[in-house]
Design an enzyme around this catalytic site. Structure first.
Site, PDB file in Angstrom:
ATOM      1  N   HIS A  23       6.827  -1.818  -0.556  1.00  0.00           N
ATOM      2  CA  HIS A  23       5.714  -1.891  -0.834  1.00  0.00           C
ATOM      3  C   HIS A  23       4.456  -2.506   0.062  1.00  0.00           C
ATOM      4  O   HIS A  23       3.431  -1.040  -0.231  1.00  0.00           O
ATOM      5  CB  HIS A  23       5.066  -3.616  -2.016  1.00  0.00           C
ATOM      6  CG  HIS A  23       5.832  -2.932  -3.446  1.00  0.00           C
ATOM      7  ND1 HIS A  23       4.848  -2.447  -4.139  1.00  0.00           N
ATOM      8  CD2 HIS A  23       6.903  -2.493  -3.694  1.00  0.00           C
ATOM      9  CE1 HIS A  23       5.262  -2.488  -5.410  1.00  0.00           C
ATOM     10  NE2 HIS A  23       6.527  -2.286  -5.277  1.00  0.00           N
TER      11      HIS A  23
ATOM     12  N   GLU B 139      -2.263 -13.331  -1.367  1.00  0.00           N
ATOM     13  CA  GLU B 139      -1.011 -13.116  -2.168  1.00  0.00           C
ATOM     14  C   GLU B 139      -1.252 -14.378  -2.724  1.00  0.00           C
ATOM     15  O   GLU B 139      -1.960 -15.866  -2.480  1.00  0.00           O
ATOM     16  CB  GLU B 139       0.322 -13.947  -1.052  1.00  0.00           C
ATOM     17  CG  GLU B 139       0.696 -12.911  -0.022  1.00  0.00           C
ATOM     18  CD  GLU B 139       1.636 -13.127   0.843  1.00  0.00           C
ATOM     19  OE1 GLU B 139       1.752 -14.028   0.663  1.00  0.00           O
ATOM     20  OE2 GLU B 139       2.519 -12.373   1.623  1.00  0.00           O
TER      21      GLU B 139
END
Length: 167
Positions: free
Chosen positions: A49, A61
């Site tokens: 990704h 994140e």
């Protein structure tokens, strides 16, 4: 401000579509990743990704605290949340009140100034799962998707890389 929900099955092309939609807005896009690299296979998925997106994204994140992440990234480019389904799984796995957190997200999204593109999986098109945990997750995902679709300005369903506008 735009709230765009992109749904579809596994490997349908929804993330690629969401990346293109997020890039279409002014400013540097922010990738809000809900996945955790807990094993080698997931580490490889995340690396693929990242390589596909390139280095022009700001990355956050965020396995659990999605609303604070969206609030802290206000004022810049579009935020791409990939994906709500993993976020839901993380919430359920840690025994957090997923319904409250989904409603908090739904209440927050319309108040944001910068665009948000959200990716989610459609998990309700297959057979009824054979165990209670899987049925509970499928039901929670369906409820979450309905709630977020309700506040979204646009909803797309992606099949074989092709978007179908639902809203």
């Amino acid at each position: 401000m735009a709230i765009i929900l992109i749904t579809g099955g596994a490997r349908s092309g929804k993330s690629t579509r969401a990346e293109a939609r997020a890039r279409s807005f002014a400013g540097q896009p922010v990738y809000v990743a809900t996945a955790e690299a807990l094993d080698g296979e997931m580490q490889e998925r995340i690396a693929r990704h990242r390589a596909r997106r390139g280095a022009d994204w700001i990355e956050r994140e965020v396995p659990l605290d999605l609303v604070p992440a969206l609030l802290s990234t206000e004022g810049g480019g579009a935020r791409l949340v990939d994906c709500l389904t993993l976020w839901l799984s993380n919430l359920m796995h840690t025994a957090r009140d997923w319904e409250r957190e989904v409603r908090e997200l739904a209440d927050t999204l319309p108040r944001l100034n910068s665009p948000v593109v959200l990716v989610t999986n459609e998990v309700g098109l297959g057979i009824v799962p054979d165990n209670a945990l899987a049925r509970s997750f499928r039901d929670a995902a369906g409820i979450m998707n309905q709630i977020i679709a309700g506040v979204a300005d646009e909803v797309e369903f992606v099949v074989a890389g092709l978007p179908l506008k639902l809203k």
